[in-house]
Design an enzyme around this catalytic site. Structure first.
Site, mmCIF file in Angstrom:
data_model
loop_
_atom_site.group_PDB
_atom_site.id
_atom_site.type_symbol
_atom_site.label_atom_id
_atom_site.label_comp_id
_atom_site.label_asym_id
_atom_site.label_seq_id
_atom_site.Cartn_x
_atom_site.Cartn_y
_atom_site.Cartn_z
ATOM 1 N N ALA A 1 0.828 -1.589 0.287
ATOM 2 C CA ALA A 1 0.116 0.063 0.023
ATOM 3 C C ALA A 1 0.582 1.526 0.113
ATOM 4 O O ALA A 1 1.826 1.450 0.225
ATOM 5 C CB ALA A 1 -0.221 0.659 1.589
ATOM 6 N N GLY B 1 1.156 -5.525 0.458
ATOM 7 C CA GLY B 1 -0.219 -5.554 -0.038
ATOM 8 C C GLY B 1 0.693 -6.295 -1.820
ATOM 9 O O GLY B 1 -0.682 -6.662 -2.558
ATOM 10 N N GLU C 1 0.142 -9.830 -1.680
ATOM 11 C CA GLU C 1 -1.375 -10.688 -1.631
ATOM 12 C C GLU C 1 -1.416 -10.103 -3.278
ATOM 13 O O GLU C 1 -2.599 -10.907 -3.441
ATOM 14 C CB GLU C 1 -2.235 -9.572 -0.488
ATOM 15 C CG GLU C 1 -1.862 -9.376 1.083
ATOM 16 C CD GLU C 1 -2.545 -8.753 1.904
ATOM 17 O OE1 GLU C 1 -3.228 -9.264 2.707
ATOM 18 O OE2 GLU C 1 -2.273 -7.084 1.544
ATOM 19 N N GLU D 1 3.322 -6.148 7.527
ATOM 20 C CA GLU D 1 2.002 -6.038 8.600
ATOM 21 C C GLU D 1 2.738 -6.275 9.449
ATOM 22 O O GLU D 1 2.485 -5.052 9.910
ATOM 23 C CB GLU D 1 0.797 -6.054 7.685
ATOM 24 C CG GLU D 1 0.858 -5.652 5.899
ATOM 25 C CD GLU D 1 0.498 -6.946 5.288
ATOM 26 O OE1 GLU D 1 0.163 -6.680 4.297
ATOM 27 O OE2 GLU D 1 1.605 -8.014 5.711
#
Length: 293
Positions: free
Chosen positions: A95, A140, A143, A163
């Site tokens: 992110a 992310g 992911e 994270e």
């Protein structure tokens, strides 16, 4: 008890080489969508292109990804989607934390929900998807790769769900897709430690399917992904979509229910022109000419 399948099998499609989503590719585009031609016809390449931010997921980039994926899922000419980076040495840094720092708390929640939904849309594309990881894929970014059916990485690539270092947890599918990919215990270890692994270790633990030595151009994983995608192109388009549906739904249920799902999906291939053409081509000892109908 017969399983309930989602209405019909969606189809995805992609047009010609060098074309971007909606217009000709421009240098400033954060997401480049290319429809390949010739021996790669049917392959669509989604290229992340935020060099100034290490391809970090911003509100705009997530919006572009969602728009592109939405267009692909209803395009029956698309046979395989390859997700890559256009920026050397980086796949996706996760992110965009600089952008997030400027958001109100309510905006953060909305952004994470939108990113999660977009990555889920990618995972639910009806055609095979391949992530080509030629650089760093963190948070992310990993992911995003986990939402693809197959992952290919350069040995020098770095991957991890980091994270917990920020006192948060993966919020775009990482806590669910990583255990399903490498097993529960090992996934917990990687998430709890925020450990980063290279391509070789990622291959050894089953996080990726193929590891390749990086080349001078920095696109070795992308080239391997294209080679894999070409292996998929000769197969029956409807069969490929139905096979993915059967596998994805079957993995979430017990074996008996999974076999019922397979039976229902198999039935969807029987009346298709693809199946008739496949049998005829086999009989005539020639390559099939599928139209995806």
């Amino acid at each position: 008890r017969a399983p309930l399948l989602r209405g019909g099998v969606a189809a995805a499609t992609l047009p010609s080489a060098g074309r971007s989503y909606g217009s000709q590719a421009k240098e400033e585009e954060e997401l480049r969508v290319r429809y390949l031609d010739d021996e790669h016809k049917g392959i669509v390449v989604l290229g992340l292109n935020r060099s100034h931010a290490k391809n970090a997921l911003s509100k705009n980039l997530v919006k572009m990804m969602s728009k592109a994926v939405d267009a692909l899922k209803s395009d029956k000419k698309v046979r395989t989607v390859v997700f890559r980076s256009e920026v050397p040495g980086i796949f996706c840094a996760g992110a965009d934390l600089k952008e997030r720092a400027k958001m109100h708390s309510s905006e953060v929640s909305s952004f994470v929900s939108r990113a999660r939904a977009t990555i889920n849309e990618l995972a639910n594309l009806p055609v095979p998807t391949i992530a080509a990881i030629d650089g760093t894929a963190l948070g992310g970014g990993l992911e995003l790769a986990l939402a693809c059916d197959i992952r290919v990485a350069a040995s020098s690539a770095k991957m991890g769900l980091v994270e917990t270092k920020l006192a948060i947890i993966p919020g775009a599918g990482g806590t669910q897709r990583l255990p399903r990919t490498i097993g529960v215990s090992l996934a917990k270890e990687l998430i709890f430690s925020a450990r980063i692994v290279d391509g070789e270790e990622a291959k050894s633990i089953g996080l990726i399917s193929h590891v390749v030595e990086q080349n001078e151009a920095g696109d070795a994983a992308y080239r391997r992904a294209l080679a894999l995608a070409r292996e998929f192109l000769p197969q029956g388009p409807v069969a490929m979509r139905v096979a993915k549906l059967a596998i994805n739904q079957g993995m979430e249920v017990d074996l008996v229910t999974g076999l019922a799902i397979e039976e229902a999906c198999y039935a969807q291939t029987i009346p298709t022109k693809d199946r008739i053409e496949g049998l005829l081509a086999f009989k005539e000892k020639r390559p099939p000419r599928y139209k995806g109908e």
